[in-house]
Design an enzyme around this catalytic site. Structure first.
Site, PDB file in Angstrom:
ATOM      1  N   LYS A 181       0.829  -1.211   0.000  1.00 49.21           N
ATOM      2  CA  LYS A 181       0.000   0.000   0.000  1.00 49.21           C
ATOM      3  C   LYS A 181       0.863   1.260   0.000  1.00 49.21           C
ATOM      4  O   LYS A 181       0.388   2.348  -0.320  1.00 49.21           O
ATOM      5  CB  LYS A 181      -0.929   0.017   1.215  1.00 49.21           C
ATOM      6  CG  LYS A 181      -2.287  -0.591   0.930  1.00 49.21           C
ATOM      7  CD  LYS A 181      -3.307  -0.286   2.004  1.00 49.21           C
ATOM      8  CE  LYS A 181      -2.924  -0.838   3.349  1.00 49.21           C
ATOM      9  NZ  LYS A 181      -4.014  -0.763   4.334  1.00 49.21           N
TER      10      LYS A 181
ATOM     11  N   CYS B 162     -12.461   1.819  18.509  1.00 49.18           N
ATOM     12  CA  CYS B 162     -11.495   0.745  18.229  1.00 49.18           C
ATOM     13  C   CYS B 162     -10.615   0.378  19.410  1.00 49.18           C
ATOM     14  O   CYS B 162     -10.247  -0.778  19.560  1.00 49.18           O
ATOM     15  CB  CYS B 162     -10.646   1.077  16.999  1.00 49.18           C
ATOM     16  SG  CYS B 162      -9.500   2.440  17.185  1.00 49.18           S
ATOM     17  N   MET B 163     -10.226   1.328  20.245  1.00 47.04           N
ATOM     18  CA  MET B 163      -9.245   1.011  21.279  1.00 47.04           C
ATOM     19  C   MET B 163      -9.746   1.194  22.710  1.00 47.04           C
ATOM     20  O   MET B 163      -9.010   0.927  23.655  1.00 47.04           O
ATOM     21  CB  MET B 163      -7.997   1.893  21.106  1.00 47.04           C
ATOM     22  CG  MET B 163      -7.257   1.694  19.797  1.00 47.04           C
ATOM     23  SD  MET B 163      -6.860  -0.022  19.428  1.00 47.04           S
ATOM     24  CE  MET B 163      -5.806  -0.428  20.803  1.00 47.04           C
TER      25      MET B 163
ATOM     26  N   MET C 119      -9.599  -5.896  16.981  1.00 53.01           N
ATOM     27  CA  MET C 119     -11.002  -5.516  17.114  1.00 53.01           C
ATOM     28  C   MET C 119     -11.941  -6.636  17.538  1.00 53.01           C
ATOM     29  O   MET C 119     -12.994  -6.375  18.100  1.00 53.01           O
ATOM     30  CB  MET C 119     -11.494  -4.883  15.812  1.00 53.01           C
ATOM     31  CG  MET C 119     -10.781  -3.592  15.489  1.00 53.01           C
ATOM     32  SD  MET C 119     -10.702  -2.496  16.903  1.00 53.01           S
ATOM     33  CE  MET C 119      -9.022  -1.928  16.797  1.00 53.01           C
TER      34      MET C 119
ATOM     35  N   GLY D 180      -5.426   0.247  16.138  1.00 53.75           N
ATOM     36  CA  GLY D 180      -6.119   0.297  14.862  1.00 53.75           C
ATOM     37  C   GLY D 180      -5.773   1.481  13.974  1.00 53.75           C
ATOM     38  O   GLY D 180      -5.968   1.432  12.776  1.00 53.75           O
ATOM     39  N   GLN D 181      -5.271   2.571  14.541  1.00 53.17           N
ATOM     40  CA  GLN D 181      -5.052   3.787  13.756  1.00 53.17           C
ATOM     41  C   GLN D 181      -3.632   4.318  13.993  1.00 53.17           C
ATOM     42  O   GLN D 181      -3.019   4.014  15.007  1.00 53.17           O
ATOM     43  CB  GLN D 181      -6.076   4.857  14.148  1.00 53.17           C
ATOM     44  CG  GLN D 181      -7.514   4.430  13.944  1.00 53.17           C
ATOM     45  CD  GLN D 181      -8.485   5.552  14.228  1.00 53.17           C
ATOM     46  OE1 GLN D 181      -8.572   6.498  13.478  1.00 53.17           O
ATOM     47  NE2 GLN D 181      -9.191   5.460  15.338  1.00 53.17           N
TER      48      GLN D 181
END
Lengths: 113, 850
Positions: free
Chosen positions: B93, B188-189, B379, B416-417
């Protein structure tokens, strides 16, 4: 550090850094836009040689070096999209376990915008 | 490209990849080009090429990159060999990091909506000047603030850079005296955060990414790392290849690409993971296979409120049950063992569907102290109606077996981020937080914050009560109880659960009536609900900072200017704050000046310095939270209240650039700043161990060579948590569980990655993965369109039996990136009662062919 041996095109330079090989079939020729990227492709150890051969046969792809189960690969293509498509296809080659992008130069594409 | 240039670029490309493969990239000084500004060895620059250090924008790994720009455009991206998180490697990516900036429809001018009736569809927005847009936003915010400040809110993100998050929190908490600020990290966290706080009294993973290189056994719990953390998964597979004795157990509710390469897959019924974890703990205790020295030296045991029901109703938090969910009481080890006793292997099999023999095998893996075991999760564990409890249960196993905070032998909660840790958690942009783990509800924490923010003593007592968490915020919005909402760095109209309600497609229309400001880089579904859209500078169009999942703080330098009139989010915040706070005072002084005057000149409408100087100035104030010696009043409170704020010490700003990121705590020792890789683990600081922390606060020579000096009594808590069923159980009306998630190509809601043609082509549509046997029963086949319906809403989607995941019968999976599908119309907004994080994994649905 794993032993390094050259498996495909590209003679080694005097400082140990491989010289770039002639442009492979299917890659852009001089004067056309070119996106140059390099990757480390990880393979099942016993299939590294076979993977190297298969990748090197792909248009614009060169395999410069093998370090254990890792292959040093460049892709020359006419666009970032084409480069990504080529790199993404590697995972379908039997024996490839991981594809890591190291470098991507898209200055021609940027200039064309 | 000229042939000589082409040859040079290619030589560089080969040299960089060769060095990356060998792991020697960082030592390749002088191979090509000049060092980047941050001191990086860099690729093939020449002439007018500028070279800067960055951090990948796309996922939670937080990989370092070096970017080159020429004539105001990015021309190359290289994995940063000197960033310890990825050591020169990126996932594929990375090809598109730069492309994310250059989508055709970048927002380049402020937009204003004159008619609220046009909300929810493309169009209805007109171009405006910055002054008009800012005046409008500020006037609506001020009007709401003066009338009833419970009716305003800010929704931020784990993608908001650190200093921007810090200033936003400061404006909201000290400027507006409002706690109605929360980030999408709540989605998410949050369960990981509450788990950390409950168990260790500090919100941080003890380990680091290098643990992956040293583990002998991997256990993934509810984590599709192959798609969501590609770089880390590559590191995991590399470790497996390096040693054929390495094993990987994958605990999951459906087969994923991660399952495909695991040695053993333990497929469990949704929600049953707690029963499995308790059975493992029970087996270890029952068979005397736990680490007695570790238990004696380090642990305390607790149990908490049980039978806590589910947060279906808006009033859950205020109910008697909702108010009691955080309560715990101490118990003995024997009492803990007694609580575990019912969780036999057979009972766990009955609840989970996983064969008892497989659970026993995994328990014996944990019991075998000759091998290092690393648990990794995301998650599946966090987005769970008992998400906090499941975090507890994983720590329970690792603590019982003495496997925590040791290299390769630990429990690692993946993020997650890109900066969910750095901004949402470390800065504290949550409704209950102040910077650096401090809590609004704690008086000493408020005093400490007042000292650093130059506020009168007691000033922050007005925000002693936490504000609206995310689901509460949007539930209140939908009911018409929010008049002003500002969102930035997120796309809530796609990512929130229960969008049927929150987008006003049910009976609740508050989203239409409220004034909504959206800061964005591209048009999204969220901008279709905006009254004002503020066009933002993106990624390396300004300087910023990310803090990734291994406690590594890194700076991304400005490389190019933003397009058109797009501006830095921080500038927008300052301009709105200046207008809202005009004429206001704090302690007899001008309020804006007290809060932001050090780095922003309100008269000139400009920062007092370059991006670098401003970032440095803000960082230095933020850093004071973890360096109390820099502020005399703060130092006194730190001492008298025993806060140990310096235990999370951060370094001066420029060191993060010079070092391409550093993992905290970064200790100052004789003028040197030394990072820490393995928190709480005794050993040489120079090798990444926490020698200084253990020496100063902990104890040497304790079991396992670790000392948990941040925990109460230096003893982390093993808290017994029972298995309780999911919020909804499939029935005749809604016979399937719907699980949602992320797939490789698209980051979150696709607002960046769907602008990239190749990624969009690679995964153009959100498909519903269905088991072939279920397809047969439903009379549907691959490619058929179906309607998925829950108690919350419905959406139409295409069926796939050859999709990226392979669910068992009774479970279906869909990714959430596609706004045209909008799977979150269907997803429940029930959340973990402790963390308030929604359960995106277990909505019960029906499926019918259309």
């Amino acid at each position: 550090m794993m032993a390094s041996d050259q498996v495909a095109v590209g003679p080694r330079g005097v400082d140990g850094v491989p010289e770039p090989a002639p442009v492979a079939s299917g890659a852009p020729t001089a004067g056309e836009p070119v996106v140059i990227s390099s990757l480390v492709v990880e393979t099942a150890p016993e299939l590294a040689g076979a993977v190297a051969g298969e990748l090197a046969a792909l248009p614009g792809v060169e395999v410069h070096e093998r370090q254990g189960h890792k292959l040093v690969v460049t892709i020359e293509a006419a666009s970032v999209e084409a480069s990504h498509a080529r790199a993404s296809s590697f995972i379908q080659v039997a024996g490839v376990t991981g594809v890591n992008l190291v470098y991507c130069n898209f200055e021609d594409e940027a200039a064309a915008r | 490209m000229e042939l000589t240039r082409r040859k040079f670029v290619k030589t560089t490309a080969v040299a960089l990849a060769s060095a990356a493969a060998a792991g020697t990239m960082a030592t390749m000084a002088g191979c090509a080009g000049e060092p980047a500004k941050g001191g990086a060895q860099a690729p093939a620059g020449q002439g007018d090429v500028t070279r800067t250090v960055g951090v990948c924008r796309f996922c939670g790994c937080g990989c370092g990159v070096i970017v080159e720009a020429r004539d105001g455009r990015l021309v190359s991206v290289t994995g940063d060999p000197e960033n310890g998180s990825n050591r020169g490697l990126n996932c594929v990516k990375g090809y598109y990091l730069a492309s994310a900036l250059y989508g055709d429809d970048r927002l380049t001018t402020p937009l204003v909506r004159d008619d609220k009736a046009t909300k929810g569809a493309p169009g209805g927005l007109r171009e405006a000047t910055w002054d008009e847009a800012l005046d409008l936003v500020a006037s609506k915010l001020r009007e709401t603030w003066k009338a009833d400040k419970s009716r305003l809110a800010f929704w931020g993100s784990g993608q908001q850079p650190i200093v921007e998050g810090y200033c936003t929190a400061k404006f909201w908490k000290a400027g507006l005296l409002s706690n109605n600020i929360d980030p999408n990290a709540r989605l998410c966290m949050a369960s990981a955060v509450v788990g950390f706080m409950n168990v260790f009294q500090t919100d941080e993973p003890a380990g680091c990414y290098a643990d992956i290189d040293e583990a002998d056994v991997f256990v993934t719990w509810g984590a599709n790392m192959a798609e969501a953390h590609p770089m880390l998964y590559s590191r995991l597979t590399a470790r497996k290849l390096a040693d054929d004795r390495v094993r990987h157990y994958d605990l999951t509710t459906l087969r994923t690409r991660t399952s495909a390469s695991a040695d053993k897959v333990l497929m469990f019924k949704p929600g049953a993971d707690i029963a499995i974890a308790n059975a493992i703990a029970s087996y270890l205790v029952e068979n005397n296979l736990y680490d007695k020295a570790f238990v004696a030296d380090h642990l305390q045991f607790k149990q908490g409120t049980e039978n806590i029901g589910n947060a279906f109703e808006d009033g859950y938090d205020a109910s008697e049950t909702g108010q009691s969910v955080d309560a715990v009481t101490s118990i003995t080890f024997e009492e803990y063992a007694a609580r575990l006793a019912p969780y036999t292997l057979e009972y766990a099999e009955e609840v989970s569907g996983v064969p008892a023999a497989d659970i026993q095998e995994l328990a014996e893996v944990f019991a075998d102290k000759s091998r290092k075991v690393l648990s990794l999760w995301t998650m599946g564990v966090n987005q769970h109606n008992r998400g906090t409890w499941m975090n507890h249960c994983i720590y329970n196993i690792h603590l019982l077996t003495g496997r925590y905070a040791r290299p390769g032998d630990g429990a690692f909660s993946l993020t997650g981020q890109p900066t969910a840790c750095g901004t949402a958690r470390e800065v504290g942009t949550f409704s209950h937080r102040l910077p650096a783990d401090l809590l609004v509800a704690q008086e000493p924490h408020r005093r400490y914050t007042e000292a650093i923010w130059s506020l009168p003593e007691g000033y922050l007592d007005a925000i002693a009560k936490p504000g609206f968490h995310t689901v509460k915020m949007f539930r209140e919005l939908s009911k018409g109880n929010i008049d002003f909402l500002w969102s930035a760095h997120n796309n809530w109209a796609v990512s929130l659960p229960n969008l049927t309600r929150f987008l006003g497609r049910g009976d609740k229309r508050g989203v239409i009536d409220a004034f909504i400001c959206v800061s964005e880089v591209y048009p999204t579904l969220s901008t279709q609900y905006a009254d004002v859209v503020l066009p933002a500078a993106m990624w390396v169009e300004r300087e910023g900072q990310f803090g990734n999942g291994e406690r590594r703080t890194a700076v991304f330098e400005k490389a190019v200017d933003p397009p058109g009139d797009a501006r830095w989010d921080l500038w927008m915040l300052m301009e709105v704050a200046k207008r809202v706070l005009a004429g206001e005072q704090i302690g007899g002084k001008d309020a804006f000046d007290v809060l932001f005057g050090a780095w922003y000149d309100p008269e000139a409408g400009a920062f007092r310095g370059t991006d670098r100087e401003v970032s440095r100035a803000i960082w230095e104030e933020y850093r004071t939270f973890s360096n109390p010696a820099l502020n005399e009043a703060a130092a006194a409170i730190n001492e008298s209240a025993g806060l140990k704020m310096e235990a999370k010490q951060l370094a001066p700003y420029d060191l993060y650039i010079d070092n391409h990121g550093l993992t905290w705590p970064v200790r100052e020792v004789d003028g040197e700043w030394l990072p820490t890789l393995w928190r709480f683990c005794d050993g040489p600081q120079a090798d990444g161990f926490d020698e200084q922390g253990v020496e100063r606060y902990g104890e040497h020579d304790r079991a396992g060579g670790v000392s948990f000096y941040k925990s109460a009594g230096k003893r982390p808590s093993v808290v017994f948590r029972p298995w309780e069923p999911p919020a909804e159980i499939p029935d005749d009306e809604y016979p399937f569980y719907l699980c949602t998630g992320r797939l490789l190509e698209h980051w979150h809601t696709g607002s960046m990655t769907r602008r990239i043609a190749e990624l969009d082509r690679a995964l153009p549509e959100a498909l519903l993965d269905v088991n072939p046997a279920d397809c047969e029963r439903l009379g549907v086949k691959d490619g058929d369109r179906v309607r998925v319906t829950s108690r919350y809403g419905s959406c139409d989607i295409t069926v796939s039996t050859t999709g990226r995941t392979a669910p068992p019968e009774g479970i279906v999976f869909a990714p959430f990136f596609a706004e045209e599908t909008l799977i979150n119309l269907v997803v429940q907004d029930v959340y973990c009662p402790l963390s308030k994080e929604p359960d995106y994994k277990k909505t019960t649905v029906s499926i019918e062919k259309i």
